[in-house]
Motif scaffolding. Structure first.
Motif, PDB file in Angstrom:
ATOM      1  N   ILE A 172      -3.424   2.884  -3.558  1.00  0.00           N
ATOM      2  CA  ILE A 172      -2.753   4.138  -3.448  1.00  0.00           C
ATOM      3  C   ILE A 172      -3.838   4.965  -2.563  1.00  0.00           C
ATOM      4  O   ILE A 172      -5.036   4.927  -2.885  1.00  0.00           O
ATOM      5  CB  ILE A 172      -2.320   4.741  -4.642  1.00  0.00           C
TER       6      ILE A 172
ATOM      7  N   THR B   8       7.088   0.604   8.354  1.00  0.00           N
ATOM      8  CA  THR B   8       6.794   1.481   7.161  1.00  0.00           C
ATOM      9  C   THR B   8       7.837   2.246   6.385  1.00  0.00           C
ATOM     10  O   THR B   8       8.706   2.563   7.282  1.00  0.00           O
ATOM     11  CB  THR B   8       5.777   2.386   7.581  1.00  0.00           C
TER      12      THR B   8
ATOM     13  N   SER C 263      -0.505   2.785   5.087  1.00  0.00           N
ATOM     14  CA  SER C 263       0.722   2.571   3.930  1.00  0.00           C
ATOM     15  C   SER C 263       2.009   1.806   4.320  1.00  0.00           C
ATOM     16  O   SER C 263       2.351   2.027   5.530  1.00  0.00           O
ATOM     17  CB  SER C 263       1.270   4.108   3.677  1.00  0.00           C
TER      18      SER C 263
ATOM     19  N   LYS D 164       0.822  -1.254   0.062  1.00  0.00           N
ATOM     20  CA  LYS D 164      -0.115   0.215   0.138  1.00  0.00           C
ATOM     21  C   LYS D 164       0.941   1.327   0.064  1.00  0.00           C
ATOM     22  O   LYS D 164       1.708   1.420   1.073  1.00  0.00           O
ATOM     23  CB  LYS D 164      -0.810  -0.075   1.182  1.00  0.00           C
ATOM     24  N   ILE D 165       0.632   2.270  -0.870  1.00  0.00           N
ATOM     25  CA  ILE D 165       1.435   3.288  -0.899  1.00  0.00           C
ATOM     26  C   ILE D 165       0.607   4.624  -0.656  1.00  0.00           C
ATOM     27  O   ILE D 165      -0.508   4.715  -1.164  1.00  0.00           O
ATOM     28  CB  ILE D 165       1.920   3.443  -2.548  1.00  0.00           C
ATOM     29  N   GLY D 166       1.022   5.519   0.083  1.00  0.00           N
ATOM     30  CA  GLY D 166       0.362   6.441   0.775  1.00  0.00           C
ATOM     31  C   GLY D 166       1.251   7.629   0.247  1.00  0.00           C
ATOM     32  O   GLY D 166       2.540   7.757   0.302  1.00  0.00           O
TER      33      GLY D 166
ATOM     34  N   LEU E  41       5.367   5.278   2.372  1.00  0.00           N
ATOM     35  CA  LEU E  41       4.590   6.259   2.728  1.00  0.00           C
ATOM     36  C   LEU E  41       5.673   7.794   2.115  1.00  0.00           C
ATOM     37  O   LEU E  41       6.663   8.000   2.448  1.00  0.00           O
ATOM     38  CB  LEU E  41       4.605   6.775   4.327  1.00  0.00           C
TER      39      LEU E  41
ATOM     40  N   VAL F 114      -3.731   8.062   6.258  1.00  0.00           N
ATOM     41  CA  VAL F 114      -2.704   7.551   5.239  1.00  0.00           C
ATOM     42  C   VAL F 114      -1.384   6.959   6.066  1.00  0.00           C
ATOM     43  O   VAL F 114      -0.969   6.092   5.453  1.00  0.00           O
ATOM     44  CB  VAL F 114      -2.204   8.794   4.486  1.00  0.00           C
TER      45      VAL F 114
END
Length: 266
Positions: free
Chosen positions: A32, A91, A64, A4-6, A67, A60
């Protein structure tokens, strides 16, 4: 990539990175999440990129694996202070803020987080960025490789010691502006010589693109490539002489030095 990209913040550079990642089609839009400061910017990001958005930075940070902190340097400390309790120690935090050092981030976060300082440039939007990447001691080799793979989705990247970042900002972070000025000046000259404006821009842009590609793909020294164009007593050497008379190279060098000095003061 099952991560998961924030994005916290999504200004010009954040949009360039986000757009580059999405254009690569290697990461799903559903993976995203972007936070913005206003409802308007939130709606604009949703409309332009069709990704999930929120006004909550903490949301977020919580959700993430990777991040991106794409925020202005003047609010960096307050944003970190607000979200640090939400960030997992696994993270990977990526900063793209000029003037914010690795030491600053480690001090503000207080504990041992995984941090990478980066400096990309706006050609990320078309998959041709050049980015500098500097990891802290908590980043493992496979994690660094993973981040490089992300940055390679929208260009090329180089691992660079942090002490060289001011020079990199001058050389690459800011250089699209110099190149665009050069293209504009070439097109203005072409218009003066009778070439229609719309054609002049296209031809100047392709000339710059082709020249850069020739240098990259042949590996020849730029001076050697310049000499290949400069026939004895020909047209090109006349232009080169005029550029030298106008201080072309020394002006570029001075401009980059000024840019790096400003970066050091930030």
């Amino acid at each position: 990539m099952n991560k998961k990209i924030g994005f916290i913040g999504c200004g010009n550079m954040g949009k360039a990175i986000l757009g580059g990642i999405l254009n690569s089609k290697k990461i799903a839009k559903e993976d995203i999440l972007v936070s913005t400061r206003s409802e308007k910017s939130k709606n604009d990001i949703e409309k332009e990129f069709a990704v999930k958005t929120t006004l909550d930075n903490k949301e977020v940070a919580r959700n993430s694996n990777i991040l991106f902190l794409a925020i202005k340097p003047n609010i960096f400390k307050s944003v970190l202070s607000d979200i640090k309790e939400e960030i997992s120690k696994e993270t990977i935090i990526i900063s793209i803020a000029a003037g914010i050092s690795m030491n600053d981030m480690e001090e503000w976060l207080e504990n041992n987080y995984k941090i990478i300082r980066t400096m990309p440039n706006t050609p990320a939007l078309v998959g041709e960025a050049i980015s500098a990447i500097c990891p802290n001691k908590n980043i493992k080799e496979d994690e660094l490789e993973e981040i490089c793979n992300i940055f390679n989705m929208f260009g090329k990247c180089e691992i660079l010691e942090e002490k060289y970042f001011h020079g990199f900002i001058a050389l690459c972070g800011s250089s699209p502006a110099y190149v665009f000025m050069f293209i504009e000046a070439m097109a203005d000259a072409a218009v003066k010589l009778g070439i229609p404006r719309n054609k002049a821009y296209k031809m100047a842009e392709q000339a710059v693109l082709g020249s850069a590609k020739l240098a990259l793909e042949t590996g020849k020294h730029p001076g050697e490539l310049k000499d290949m164009v400069c026939s004895p007593a020909g047209t090109t050497i006349e232009a080169v002489t005029e550029l030298e008379n106008g201080g072309f190279r020394s002006t570029i060098i001075k401009a980059l030095e000024k840019c790096a000095e400003k970066s050091q003061r930030m």
